[in-house]
Motif scaffolding. Structure first.
Motif, PDB file in Angstrom:
ATOM      1  N   MET A  23      40.653  84.952 -16.349  1.00  0.00           N
ATOM      2  CA  MET A  23      40.224  83.560 -16.470  1.00  0.00           C
ATOM      3  C   MET A  23      40.251  83.127 -17.931  1.00  0.00           C
ATOM      4  SD  MET A  23      36.942  83.579 -13.852  1.00  0.00           S
ATOM      5  CE  MET A  23      36.513  81.867 -14.141  1.00  0.00           C
ATOM      6  N   SER A  24      40.648  81.895 -18.167  1.00  0.00           N
ATOM      7  CA  SER A  24      40.649  81.343 -19.515  1.00  0.00           C
ATOM      8  C   SER A  24      39.217  81.045 -19.950  1.00  0.00           C
ATOM      9  CB  SER A  24      41.468  80.057 -19.541  1.00  0.00           C
ATOM     10  OG  SER A  24      40.834  79.054 -18.750  1.00  0.00           O
ATOM     11  N   ALA A  25      39.044  80.814 -21.258  1.00  0.00           N
ATOM     12  CA  ALA A  25      37.715  80.479 -21.768  1.00  0.00           C
ATOM     13  C   ALA A  25      37.193  79.206 -21.111  1.00  0.00           C
ATOM     14  CB  ALA A  25      37.778  80.312 -23.282  1.00  0.00           C
ATOM     15  N   ALA A  26      38.064  78.210 -20.940  1.00  0.00           N
ATOM     16  CA  ALA A  26      37.650  76.952 -20.305  1.00  0.00           C
ATOM     17  C   ALA A  26      37.172  77.192 -18.878  1.00  0.00           C
ATOM     18  CB  ALA A  26      38.810  75.954 -20.318  1.00  0.00           C
ATOM     19  N   THR A  55      33.355  76.496 -17.330  1.00  0.00           N
ATOM     20  CA  THR A  55      33.113  75.688 -16.131  1.00  0.00           C
ATOM     21  C   THR A  55      32.437  76.519 -15.047  1.00  0.00           C
ATOM     22  OG1 THR A  55      34.964  74.189 -16.572  1.00  0.00           O
ATOM     23  CG2 THR A  55      34.246  74.381 -14.277  1.00  0.00           C
ATOM     24  N   PHE A  56      32.890  77.758 -14.873  1.00  0.00           N
ATOM     25  CA  PHE A  56      32.285  78.647 -13.879  1.00  0.00           C
ATOM     26  C   PHE A  56      30.810  78.874 -14.176  1.00  0.00           C
ATOM     27  CE2 PHE A  56      30.890  82.986 -12.910  1.00  0.00           C
ATOM     28  CZ  PHE A  56      30.984  82.971 -11.535  1.00  0.00           C
ATOM     29  N   THR A  57      30.444  79.075 -15.442  1.00  0.00           N
ATOM     30  CA  THR A  57      29.050  79.338 -15.812  1.00  0.00           C
ATOM     31  C   THR A  57      28.159  78.158 -15.455  1.00  0.00           C
ATOM     32  OG1 THR A  57      29.778  80.769 -17.637  1.00  0.00           O
ATOM     33  CG2 THR A  57      27.520  79.950 -17.712  1.00  0.00           C
ATOM     34  N   ALA A  58      28.620  76.950 -15.761  1.00  0.00           N
ATOM     35  CA  ALA A  58      27.841  75.754 -15.431  1.00  0.00           C
ATOM     36  C   ALA A  58      27.681  75.604 -13.923  1.00  0.00           C
ATOM     37  CB  ALA A  58      28.511  74.513 -16.023  1.00  0.00           C
ATOM     38  N   LEU A  59      28.774  75.821 -13.178  1.00  0.00           N
ATOM     39  CA  LEU A  59      28.705  75.701 -11.716  1.00  0.00           C
ATOM     40  C   LEU A  59      27.859  76.818 -11.101  1.00  0.00           C
ATOM     41  CD1 LEU A  59      32.418  74.735 -10.924  1.00  0.00           C
ATOM     42  CD2 LEU A  59      30.407  73.239 -10.900  1.00  0.00           C
ATOM     43  N   LEU A  60      27.904  77.999 -11.712  1.00  0.00           N
ATOM     44  CA  LEU A  60      27.091  79.112 -11.215  1.00  0.00           C
ATOM     45  C   LEU A  60      25.614  78.778 -11.304  1.00  0.00           C
ATOM     46  CD1 LEU A  60      26.813  82.054 -10.244  1.00  0.00           C
ATOM     47  CD2 LEU A  60      26.809  82.747 -12.654  1.00  0.00           C
ATOM     48  N   LEU A  61      25.193  78.237 -12.431  1.00  0.00           N
ATOM     49  CA  LEU A  61      23.790  77.857 -12.577  1.00  0.00           C
ATOM     50  C   LEU A  61      23.397  76.831 -11.524  1.00  0.00           C
ATOM     51  CD1 LEU A  61      21.082  77.844 -14.093  1.00  0.00           C
ATOM     52  CD2 LEU A  61      22.016  76.029 -15.542  1.00  0.00           C
ATOM     53  N   ALA A  62      24.218  75.819 -11.323  1.00  0.00           N
ATOM     54  CA  ALA A  62      23.924  74.785 -10.326  1.00  0.00           C
ATOM     55  C   ALA A  62      23.809  75.396  -8.928  1.00  0.00           C
ATOM     56  CB  ALA A  62      25.011  73.712 -10.349  1.00  0.00           C
ATOM     57  N   LEU A  79      26.975  68.325 -10.971  1.00  0.00           N
ATOM     58  CA  LEU A  79      27.309  67.239 -11.899  1.00  0.00           C
ATOM     59  C   LEU A  79      26.382  67.259 -13.113  1.00  0.00           C
ATOM     60  CD1 LEU A  79      28.003  64.326  -9.378  1.00  0.00           C
ATOM     61  CD2 LEU A  79      29.678  65.717 -10.621  1.00  0.00           C
ATOM     62  N   ALA A  80      25.105  67.572 -12.883  1.00  0.00           N
ATOM     63  CA  ALA A  80      24.150  67.645 -13.992  1.00  0.00           C
ATOM     64  C   ALA A  80      24.499  68.799 -14.933  1.00  0.00           C
ATOM     65  CB  ALA A  80      22.735  67.817 -13.448  1.00  0.00           C
ATOM     66  N   ALA A  81      24.885  69.940 -14.368  1.00  0.00           N
ATOM     67  CA  ALA A  81      25.217  71.105 -15.189  1.00  0.00           C
ATOM     68  C   ALA A  81      26.489  70.876 -15.999  1.00  0.00           C
ATOM     69  CB  ALA A  81      25.379  72.344 -14.307  1.00  0.00           C
ATOM     70  N   LEU A  82      27.446  70.176 -15.414  1.00  0.00           N
ATOM     71  CA  LEU A  82      28.708  69.900 -16.113  1.00  0.00           C
ATOM     72  C   LEU A  82      28.583  68.751 -17.104  1.00  0.00           C
ATOM     73  CD1 LEU A  82      31.199  70.225 -13.128  1.00  0.00           C
ATOM     74  CD2 LEU A  82      31.017  71.780 -15.076  1.00  0.00           C
ATOM     75  N   GLY A  83      27.577  67.919 -16.917  1.00  0.00           N
ATOM     76  CA  GLY A  83      27.376  66.788 -17.819  1.00  0.00           C
ATOM     77  C   GLY A  83      28.298  65.622 -17.558  1.00  0.00           C
ATOM     78  N   ALA A 106      40.769  74.193 -11.776  1.00  0.00           N
ATOM     79  CA  ALA A 106      40.437  73.027 -12.607  1.00  0.00           C
ATOM     80  C   ALA A 106      39.424  73.432 -13.669  1.00  0.00           C
ATOM     81  CB  ALA A 106      39.874  71.913 -11.734  1.00  0.00           C
ATOM     82  N   PRO A 107      39.863  74.088 -14.745  1.00  0.00           N
ATOM     83  CA  PRO A 107      38.941  74.605 -15.756  1.00  0.00           C
ATOM     84  C   PRO A 107      38.388  73.559 -16.713  1.00  0.00           C
ATOM     85  CG  PRO A 107      41.183  75.072 -16.407  1.00  0.00           C
ATOM     86  CD  PRO A 107      41.266  74.444 -15.043  1.00  0.00           C
ATOM     87  N   GLY A 108      38.821  72.320 -16.589  1.00  0.00           N
ATOM     88  CA  GLY A 108      38.482  71.315 -17.584  1.00  0.00           C
ATOM     89  C   GLY A 108      37.159  70.586 -17.472  1.00  0.00           C
ATOM     90  N   PRO A 109      36.466  70.555 -16.310  1.00  0.00           N
ATOM     91  CA  PRO A 109      35.273  69.715 -16.203  1.00  0.00           C
ATOM     92  C   PRO A 109      34.207  69.946 -17.263  1.00  0.00           C
ATOM     93  CG  PRO A 109      35.987  70.385 -14.035  1.00  0.00           C
ATOM     94  CD  PRO A 109      36.856  71.105 -15.008  1.00  0.00           C
TER      95      PRO A 109
END
Length: 217
Positions: free
Chosen positions: A1-4, A8-15, A50-54, A78-81
């Protein structure tokens, strides 16, 4: 996985973890087959994502009724969000997200996992203790293991094992079935906590450092 994708995965994981293990009530779990409850849970996942991704991302709609595998799939496709969201300028949030998600998965999700494993042995007659005392002990022991691992002091886990062995010695010595029940539950709880703690540590290693100072390109 790329850094991006990892960000994104980390933010979605928390949510996802918050939606499943903190904000999902017992009533929602008991009525999860009800279409309205499913919609409510999907809305919860959507809002927290959506809150985690900002910010908004159409890909988050894919996650509204899905789980962990979908988090990875969306992050890769979609690594960009995260980079497009309001928190992109605060990269120190990512390891913080990973810490919170890892702690919840280690402690609270671990309780559900161990409970499912021990369900077939529920008929074992254990000595009566404090109401929900075993649940609290499990949460505390997994939480301490998480702290020991993240602090780079895994040797401290040995003291937990010794302390629990002493406290449970009388139960184990008087009733073999109860003793085996305690041993299985303890090994499962410790194993889960170790696995999730080191997984959290690995994820944090892949993220920007936990610093609040200015970010320089």
């Amino acid at each position: 996985m790329s850094a991006a994708a990892i960000h994104t995965f980390t933010a979605l994981l928390l949510a996802h973890v918050l939606a499943d293990f903190l904000f999902q009530t017992r009533w929602m779990v008991a009525h999860k087959r009800n279409p309205l409850v499913l919609v409510l849970h999907a809305a919860l996942v959507l809002g927290l994502s959506l809150a985690a991704l900002g910010g908004w991302s159409d890909w988050v709609l894919v996650l509204a009724g899905a789980h962990l595998a979908s988090l990875v799939a969306v992050a890769v496709v979609a690594p960009g969000p995260w980079q497009a969201g309001a928190w992109a300028g605060l990269p120190w949030l990512l390891p913080l997200f990973a810490l919170v998600a890892g702690l919840i998965l280690t402690t609270r999700a671990g309780g559900f996992a161990v409970g499912e494993l021990m369900a077939p042995y529920a008929e074992v007659d254990l000595p009566r203790g404090l109401e929900k005392g075993g649940l609290l002990i499990g949460l505390l022991e997994r939480g301490l293991i998480f702290l020991f691992v993240l602090a780079g002091q895994p040797s401290g886990i040995g003291f937990l094992i010794a302390a629990k062995s002493i406290l449970r010695f009388e139960t184990a010595s008087k009733d073999q079935r109860a003793g085996e029940y305690v041993i299985i539950g303890t090994l499962a709880s410790f194993g889960w906590a170790l696995a999730l703690s080191y997984a959290t540590l690995r994820l944090i290693d892949l993220l920007p450092p936990l610093e609040t100072g200015p970010v320089h390109d």
